[in-house]
Scaffold this motif. Structure first.
Motif, mmCIF file in Angstrom:
data_model
loop_
_atom_site.group_PDB
_atom_site.id
_atom_site.type_symbol
_atom_site.label_atom_id
_atom_site.label_comp_id
_atom_site.label_asym_id
_atom_site.label_seq_id
_atom_site.Cartn_x
_atom_site.Cartn_y
_atom_site.Cartn_z
ATOM 1 N N ALA A 201 0.816 -1.210 0.000
ATOM 2 C CA ALA A 201 0.000 0.000 0.000
ATOM 3 C C ALA A 201 0.851 1.262 0.000
ATOM 4 C CB ALA A 201 -0.931 0.002 1.206
ATOM 5 N N PHE B 284 -9.200 -3.434 4.626
ATOM 6 C CA PHE B 284 -8.205 -3.041 3.631
ATOM 7 C C PHE B 284 -8.754 -3.222 2.224
ATOM 8 C CE2 PHE B 284 -4.578 -3.573 0.871
ATOM 9 C CZ PHE B 284 -3.630 -2.692 1.357
ATOM 10 N N GLY C 121 -9.724 -0.004 -0.057
ATOM 11 C CA GLY C 121 -8.865 0.081 -1.228
ATOM 12 C C GLY C 121 -9.686 0.232 -2.494
ATOM 13 N N GLY D 79 -10.928 3.686 -2.690
ATOM 14 C CA GLY D 79 -9.853 4.591 -3.082
ATOM 15 C C GLY D 79 -9.693 4.685 -4.584
ATOM 16 N N TRP E 293 -10.064 7.218 2.742
ATOM 17 C CA TRP E 293 -9.968 5.785 2.445
ATOM 18 C C TRP E 293 -8.573 5.250 2.788
ATOM 19 C CZ3 TRP E 293 -14.601 5.673 2.850
ATOM 20 C CH2 TRP E 293 -15.519 6.297 2.005
ATOM 21 N N ARG E 294 -7.543 6.061 2.546
ATOM 22 C CA ARG E 294 -6.186 5.624 2.875
ATOM 23 C C ARG E 294 -6.019 5.444 4.389
ATOM 24 N NH1 ARG E 294 -1.929 3.748 -0.108
ATOM 25 N NH2 ARG E 294 -0.462 5.049 1.042
ATOM 26 N N MET F 156 -7.733 2.242 5.241
ATOM 27 C CA MET F 156 -6.903 1.129 4.776
ATOM 28 C C MET F 156 -5.758 0.876 5.756
ATOM 29 S SD MET F 156 -6.459 1.805 0.672
ATOM 30 C CE MET F 156 -5.317 0.426 0.456
ATOM 31 N N TYR G 220 -4.927 0.979 -6.678
ATOM 32 C CA TYR G 220 -5.853 0.737 -5.572
ATOM 33 C C TYR G 220 -6.761 -0.457 -5.862
ATOM 34 C CZ TYR G 220 -4.364 4.991 -3.307
ATOM 35 O OH TYR G 220 -3.601 5.946 -2.660
ATOM 36 N N LEU H 53 -4.709 -3.519 -5.164
ATOM 37 C CA LEU H 53 -4.582 -3.738 -3.725
ATOM 38 C C LEU H 53 -5.846 -4.373 -3.152
ATOM 39 C CD1 LEU H 53 -2.860 -0.383 -2.674
ATOM 40 C CD2 LEU H 53 -1.828 -2.658 -2.598
ATOM 41 N N ALA H 54 -7.015 -3.892 -3.609
ATOM 42 C CA ALA H 54 -8.284 -4.438 -3.126
ATOM 43 C C ALA H 54 -8.453 -5.893 -3.534
ATOM 44 C CB ALA H 54 -9.448 -3.600 -3.656
#
Length: 429
Positions: A36, A96, A100, A103, A115-116, A119, A178, A181-182
């Motif tokens: 992240a 997370f 993510g 985001g 959102w960060r 996360m 993002y 990451l999700a």
């Protein structure tokens, strides 16, 4: 099919804690924070342009993530001592993944920062639970070896994250990072929900009462060995993160390397973390004491940081010397962290969640402070803001170990010997 049969099959599907797959899963959960932070470093300028803000404002996405990462353990640690590690860890991983995804659709910097932050809280929950799970299931040398291998698995992320971020952004922009990451967190959530065992047999009494939480945190902070090791880890992480947060400013901005070369160099330095973790695991398994390993690691960290500061002051800092010395320091980091982490958690078996929370939260606060200082002090003409903070943090860590931790461990050993020599006493008390 009877409920008993279904329960037996579910238990059979859980991963063996002693297996390599279990270690890899814990290591992967630890990497959420690294992915992240590191994947977005090369595209901060692109993020700023897309959202219509200054590049410095986009860098706040790193700071708020670290702040959330520091907050998460403080909440998730006590919850895990009461409800168990598994459900709380799954909650963090789910957070997370969810935030993510949000985001990726952010239309303003304020939304992205929110959102960060969330996360970061989720990733912090995963980090603290991994530490606590290892402490629950393993002790002594076996625990240090397991901590080292978890760190070894987690060391992959800093190596590939910047390059992976550039590759993903090339095809889909910063928003695709993002989304990736999700997706990755969702995959881990599914695997963890199927494979993780519960490592706590019962909730800690009073873990969620206000007084109980305060007393448990105070118990960790007042313990000279446990909190001394927490400070050793936090200060070393401040040194490490001073480089991580300022690496693109120095390598790209001052020393003129390309973004692609930067990704390669960042990966090369991160190999030091893996080499250190592997060294720690190997030597611990062969009976080398944790004290000796920590002293060797701290010597590498402090020496390399002071050398970088001296080169900066002399105006002799170049790419090969910078990268080479950082690798040496990162090897030391990889050796120190698993041994110091277990040293912090070993005396706190009944409140391992809270102890892990103190460790993770303090570490991330140190990282956030180092990052903020680098951002505030960097003048675009010299690397002194980066190398100076690295040297100061590393030296402070060695001082805490020498003046606080080692004397406290010596007193504890003397106390055990004295009780062992007292007739009718229990040496384990």
């Amino acid at each position: 099919m009877s409920s008993a049969t279904r329960t037996d099959r579910v238990r059979a599907a859980r991963l063996d804690p002693h297996s390599a797959t279990f270690t890899l899963l814990l290591g992967a959960l630890v990497t959420l924070a690294s992915f992240a932070t590191d994947m977005g470093l090369p595209v901060l300028a692109e993020t700023a342009r897309s959202l219509g803000v200054k590049p410095g404002a986009a860098a706040l996405t790193l700071s708020v993530f670290l702040a959330g990462f520091a907050i998460g353990p403080l909440v998730f640690g006590p919850l895990s001592d009461h409800f168990g590690r598994r459900p709380v860890l799954l909650t963090g991983c789910g957070m997370f993944a969810c935030f993510g995804a949000l985001g990726a659709f952010s239309q303003s910097l304020h939304a992205l920062l929110l959102w960060r932050t969330l996360m970061g809280i989720g990733a912090g929950g995963c980090q603290v639970l991994v530490l606590a799970i290892v402490r629950d299931l393993f002790t002594g040398t076996e625990a240090r070896v397991k901590q080292s291998y978890v760190n070894l698995a987690g060391g992959v992320a800093p190596i590939i994250a910047p390059t992976l971020g550039i590759a993903i952004a090339t095809f889909g922009g910063w928003r695709a990072i993002y989304a990736a990451l999700a997706i990755g967190a969702t995959v881990l959530l599914i695997i963890a929900s199927l494979g993780l065992v519960e490592s706590v047999t019962r909730g800690a009494p009073g873990a969620l009462t206000v007084r109980g939480v305060v007393d448990n945190y105070a118990r960790v902070v007042r313990h000279p060995v446990a909190f001394g090791y927490v400070l050793v880890i936090a200060l070393n992480f401040g040194s490490l993160f001073a480089y991580v947060s300022g690496s693109s400013l120095v390598l790209i901005g001052l020393l003129g390397v390309s973004r692609r070369t930067y990704g390669i160099l960042f990966a090369a330095t991160s190999l030091g973390l893996m080499a250190g973790a592997l060294t720690s695991a190997t030597l611990s398994a062969r009976g080398v004491s944790h004290g000796r390993l920590i002293r060797w690691g701290l010597a590498a960290i402090v020496t390399s940081a002071l050398a970088l500061l001296a080169l900066t002051l002399a105006g002799w800092l170049r790419v090969p010397t910078l990268v080479g010395l950082v690798i040496v320091g990162f090897v030391g980091q990889g050796i120190v962290r698993p041994n110091a982490a277990q040293g912090a958690l070993e005396p706190m078996s009944s409140v391992a969640g809270v102890a892990s929370a103190v460790l993770s939260g303090t570490q991330m606060l140190a990282g956030a402070l180092a990052s903020a200082l680098v951002a505030a002090l960097f003048d675009g003409r010299s690397a002194i803001a980066v190398t100076g903070i690295m040297a100061l943090s590393a030296s402070a860590s060695a001082l805490v170990y020498a003046r606080v931790v080692r004397p406290a461990e010596g007193r504890a050993r003397e106390g055990v010997r004295a009780r062992a020599l007292t007739p009718g006493s229990d040496p384990g008390l």
